[in-house]
Scaffold this motif. Structure first.
Motif, PDB file in Angstrom:
ATOM      1  N   ASP A  83       0.804  -1.181   0.031  1.00  0.00           N
ATOM      2  CA  ASP A  83       0.035   0.019  -0.041  1.00  0.00           C
ATOM      3  C   ASP A  83       0.828   1.149   0.024  1.00  0.00           C
ATOM      4  O   ASP A  83       2.053   1.257   0.686  1.00  0.00           O
ATOM      5  CB  ASP A  83      -0.825  -0.026   1.182  1.00  0.00           C
ATOM      6  CG  ASP A  83      -1.933  -1.158   1.295  1.00  0.00           C
ATOM      7  OD1 ASP A  83      -2.534  -1.138   0.098  1.00  0.00           O
ATOM      8  OD2 ASP A  83      -2.157  -1.688   2.308  1.00  0.00           O
ATOM      9  N   CYS A  84       0.430   2.216  -0.842  1.00  0.00           N
ATOM     10  CA  CYS A  84       1.210   3.605  -0.879  1.00  0.00           C
ATOM     11  C   CYS A  84       0.189   4.520  -0.798  1.00  0.00           C
ATOM     12  O   CYS A  84      -0.812   4.568  -1.276  1.00  0.00           O
ATOM     13  CB  CYS A  84       1.966   3.510  -2.261  1.00  0.00           C
ATOM     14  SG  CYS A  84       3.056   2.286  -2.621  1.00  0.00           S
ATOM     15  N   TYR A  85       0.581   5.739  -0.121  1.00  0.00           N
ATOM     16  CA  TYR A  85      -0.330   6.949  -0.068  1.00  0.00           C
ATOM     17  C   TYR A  85       0.510   7.981  -0.403  1.00  0.00           C
ATOM     18  O   TYR A  85       1.567   8.421   0.078  1.00  0.00           O
ATOM     19  CB  TYR A  85      -0.839   6.960   1.404  1.00  0.00           C
ATOM     20  CG  TYR A  85      -1.563   5.823   1.870  1.00  0.00           C
ATOM     21  CD1 TYR A  85      -2.875   5.885   1.716  1.00  0.00           C
ATOM     22  CD2 TYR A  85      -0.987   4.519   2.313  1.00  0.00           C
ATOM     23  CE1 TYR A  85      -3.625   4.703   1.975  1.00  0.00           C
ATOM     24  CE2 TYR A  85      -1.694   3.659   2.826  1.00  0.00           C
ATOM     25  CZ  TYR A  85      -2.934   3.644   2.738  1.00  0.00           C
ATOM     26  OH  TYR A  85      -3.758   2.529   3.085  1.00  0.00           O
ATOM     27  N   SER A 122       5.210   4.705   1.955  1.00  0.00           N
ATOM     28  CA  SER A 122       4.765   3.440   1.904  1.00  0.00           C
ATOM     29  C   SER A 122       5.494   2.653   3.015  1.00  0.00           C
ATOM     30  O   SER A 122       6.799   2.629   3.010  1.00  0.00           O
ATOM     31  CB  SER A 122       5.088   2.394   0.787  1.00  0.00           C
ATOM     32  OG  SER A 122       4.880   1.410   0.717  1.00  0.00           O
ATOM     33  N   TRP A 123       4.863   2.536   4.262  1.00  0.00           N
ATOM     34  CA  TRP A 123       5.415   1.992   5.366  1.00  0.00           C
ATOM     35  C   TRP A 123       6.684   2.583   6.118  1.00  0.00           C
ATOM     36  O   TRP A 123       7.763   2.085   6.447  1.00  0.00           O
ATOM     37  CB  TRP A 123       5.995   0.237   5.153  1.00  0.00           C
ATOM     38  CG  TRP A 123       4.611  -0.587   5.138  1.00  0.00           C
ATOM     39  CD1 TRP A 123       4.161  -0.844   3.661  1.00  0.00           C
ATOM     40  CD2 TRP A 123       4.226  -1.394   5.931  1.00  0.00           C
ATOM     41  NE1 TRP A 123       3.183  -1.754   3.935  1.00  0.00           N
ATOM     42  CE2 TRP A 123       3.114  -2.060   5.222  1.00  0.00           C
ATOM     43  CE3 TRP A 123       4.120  -1.515   7.326  1.00  0.00           C
ATOM     44  CZ2 TRP A 123       2.408  -2.939   6.129  1.00  0.00           C
ATOM     45  CZ3 TRP A 123       3.415  -2.341   7.916  1.00  0.00           C
ATOM     46  CH2 TRP A 123       2.441  -2.960   7.240  1.00  0.00           C
ATOM     47  N   THR A 156       7.048   8.832  -7.561  1.00  0.00           N
ATOM     48  CA  THR A 156       6.789   8.039  -8.815  1.00  0.00           C
ATOM     49  C   THR A 156       5.835   8.735  -9.707  1.00  0.00           C
ATOM     50  O   THR A 156       5.741   9.785  -9.257  1.00  0.00           O
ATOM     51  CB  THR A 156       5.961   6.696  -8.362  1.00  0.00           C
ATOM     52  OG1 THR A 156       5.989   5.790  -9.537  1.00  0.00           O
ATOM     53  CG2 THR A 156       4.669   6.853  -7.864  1.00  0.00           C
ATOM     54  N   ARG A 157       5.611   8.210 -10.750  1.00  0.00           N
ATOM     55  CA  ARG A 157       4.527   8.669 -11.730  1.00  0.00           C
ATOM     56  C   ARG A 157       3.489   7.921 -11.758  1.00  0.00           C
ATOM     57  O   ARG A 157       3.513   6.691 -11.712  1.00  0.00           O
ATOM     58  CB  ARG A 157       5.209   8.844 -12.993  1.00  0.00           C
ATOM     59  CG  ARG A 157       6.135   9.871 -13.145  1.00  0.00           C
ATOM     60  CD  ARG A 157       6.689   9.960 -14.813  1.00  0.00           C
ATOM     61  NE  ARG A 157       7.746  11.099 -14.667  1.00  0.00           N
ATOM     62  CZ  ARG A 157       9.131  10.648 -15.021  1.00  0.00           C
ATOM     63  NH1 ARG A 157       9.519   9.333 -15.275  1.00  0.00           N
ATOM     64  NH2 ARG A 157       9.791  11.609 -15.051  1.00  0.00           N
ATOM     65  N   LEU A 158       2.400   8.333 -11.471  1.00  0.00           N
ATOM     66  CA  LEU A 158       1.055   7.710 -11.772  1.00  0.00           C
ATOM     67  C   LEU A 158       0.378   7.895 -12.822  1.00  0.00           C
ATOM     68  O   LEU A 158       0.182   8.881 -13.485  1.00  0.00           O
ATOM     69  CB  LEU A 158       0.082   7.937 -10.559  1.00  0.00           C
ATOM     70  CG  LEU A 158       0.416   8.100  -8.872  1.00  0.00           C
ATOM     71  CD1 LEU A 158      -0.419   8.422  -8.220  1.00  0.00           C
ATOM     72  CD2 LEU A 158       0.635   6.449  -8.701  1.00  0.00           C
ATOM     73  N   GLY A 189      -3.266  11.858   0.182  1.00  0.00           N
ATOM     74  CA  GLY A 189      -4.031  10.813   0.628  1.00  0.00           C
ATOM     75  C   GLY A 189      -4.219   9.728  -0.329  1.00  0.00           C
ATOM     76  O   GLY A 189      -4.708   8.727   0.030  1.00  0.00           O
ATOM     77  N   TYR A 190      -4.269   9.837  -1.584  1.00  0.00           N
ATOM     78  CA  TYR A 190      -4.687   8.920  -2.851  1.00  0.00           C
ATOM     79  C   TYR A 190      -3.952   7.677  -2.329  1.00  0.00           C
ATOM     80  O   TYR A 190      -2.675   7.647  -2.212  1.00  0.00           O
ATOM     81  CB  TYR A 190      -4.396   9.524  -4.086  1.00  0.00           C
ATOM     82  CG  TYR A 190      -4.585   8.540  -5.146  1.00  0.00           C
ATOM     83  CD1 TYR A 190      -5.907   8.498  -5.447  1.00  0.00           C
ATOM     84  CD2 TYR A 190      -3.641   7.927  -5.854  1.00  0.00           C
ATOM     85  CE1 TYR A 190      -6.467   7.614  -6.757  1.00  0.00           C
ATOM     86  CE2 TYR A 190      -3.841   7.098  -7.076  1.00  0.00           C
ATOM     87  CZ  TYR A 190      -5.187   6.923  -7.421  1.00  0.00           C
ATOM     88  OH  TYR A 190      -5.604   5.951  -8.580  1.00  0.00           O
ATOM     89  N   HIS A 191      -4.414   6.579  -2.609  1.00  0.00           N
ATOM     90  CA  HIS A 191      -3.983   5.188  -2.082  1.00  0.00           C
ATOM     91  C   HIS A 191      -3.866   4.470  -3.553  1.00  0.00           C
ATOM     92  O   HIS A 191      -4.644   4.665  -4.381  1.00  0.00           O
ATOM     93  CB  HIS A 191      -5.157   4.510  -1.246  1.00  0.00           C
ATOM     94  CG  HIS A 191      -4.785   3.010  -1.174  1.00  0.00           C
ATOM     95  ND1 HIS A 191      -5.290   2.082  -1.870  1.00  0.00           N
ATOM     96  CD2 HIS A 191      -3.769   2.416  -0.541  1.00  0.00           C
ATOM     97  CE1 HIS A 191      -4.759   0.636  -1.452  1.00  0.00           C
ATOM     98  NE2 HIS A 191      -3.863   1.094  -0.637  1.00  0.00           N
ATOM     99  N   PHE A 192      -2.638   3.853  -3.687  1.00  0.00           N
ATOM    100  CA  PHE A 192      -2.379   2.986  -4.539  1.00  0.00           C
ATOM    101  C   PHE A 192      -1.850   1.842  -4.333  1.00  0.00           C
ATOM    102  O   PHE A 192      -1.076   1.799  -3.146  1.00  0.00           O
ATOM    103  CB  PHE A 192      -1.733   3.657  -5.922  1.00  0.00           C
ATOM    104  CG  PHE A 192      -0.396   4.398  -5.699  1.00  0.00           C
ATOM    105  CD1 PHE A 192       0.750   3.773  -5.882  1.00  0.00           C
ATOM    106  CD2 PHE A 192      -0.275   5.526  -4.919  1.00  0.00           C
ATOM    107  CE1 PHE A 192       1.945   4.217  -5.744  1.00  0.00           C
ATOM    108  CE2 PHE A 192       1.012   6.063  -4.823  1.00  0.00           C
ATOM    109  CZ  PHE A 192       1.993   5.404  -5.132  1.00  0.00           C
ATOM    110  N   THR A 193      -1.371   0.759  -5.184  1.00  0.00           N
ATOM    111  CA  THR A 193      -0.460  -0.213  -4.891  1.00  0.00           C
ATOM    112  C   THR A 193       0.678  -0.270  -5.754  1.00  0.00           C
ATOM    113  O   THR A 193       0.616  -0.042  -6.756  1.00  0.00           O
ATOM    114  CB  THR A 193      -1.326  -1.562  -4.768  1.00  0.00           C
ATOM    115  OG1 THR A 193      -1.934  -1.882  -6.110  1.00  0.00           O
ATOM    116  CG2 THR A 193      -2.333  -1.579  -3.728  1.00  0.00           C
TER     117      THR A 193
END
Length: 58
Positions: A5-7, A30-31, A37-39, A53-57
């Motif tokens: 999990d990444c925020y 992340s932890w 990074t680039r989303l 606060g956007y969540h991605f993995t």
């Protein structure tokens, strides 16, 4: 494959179009580890919706 999990903690720039997709450069946590990074998103609206606060993995 394990995913973590990444925020998003910071938006580093405006969304931009490249390779037929929309991208946003972000800083994320992340932890307890901060990285960048680039989303990738399909639409500009989706790219602009990514906020702190956007969540991605990954």
């Amino acid at each position: 494959m394990n995913l973590i999990d990444c925020y998003v903690t910071k938006i580093l720039g405006e969304p931009y179009r490249k390779f037929g997709a929309w991208w946003v450069d972000v800083e994320y946590n992340s932890w307890g580890s901060i990285s960048t990074t680039r989303l990738m998103f399909r639409t500009e609206e989706a790219a602009r919706a990514a906020q702190i606060g956007y969540h991605f993995t990954a």
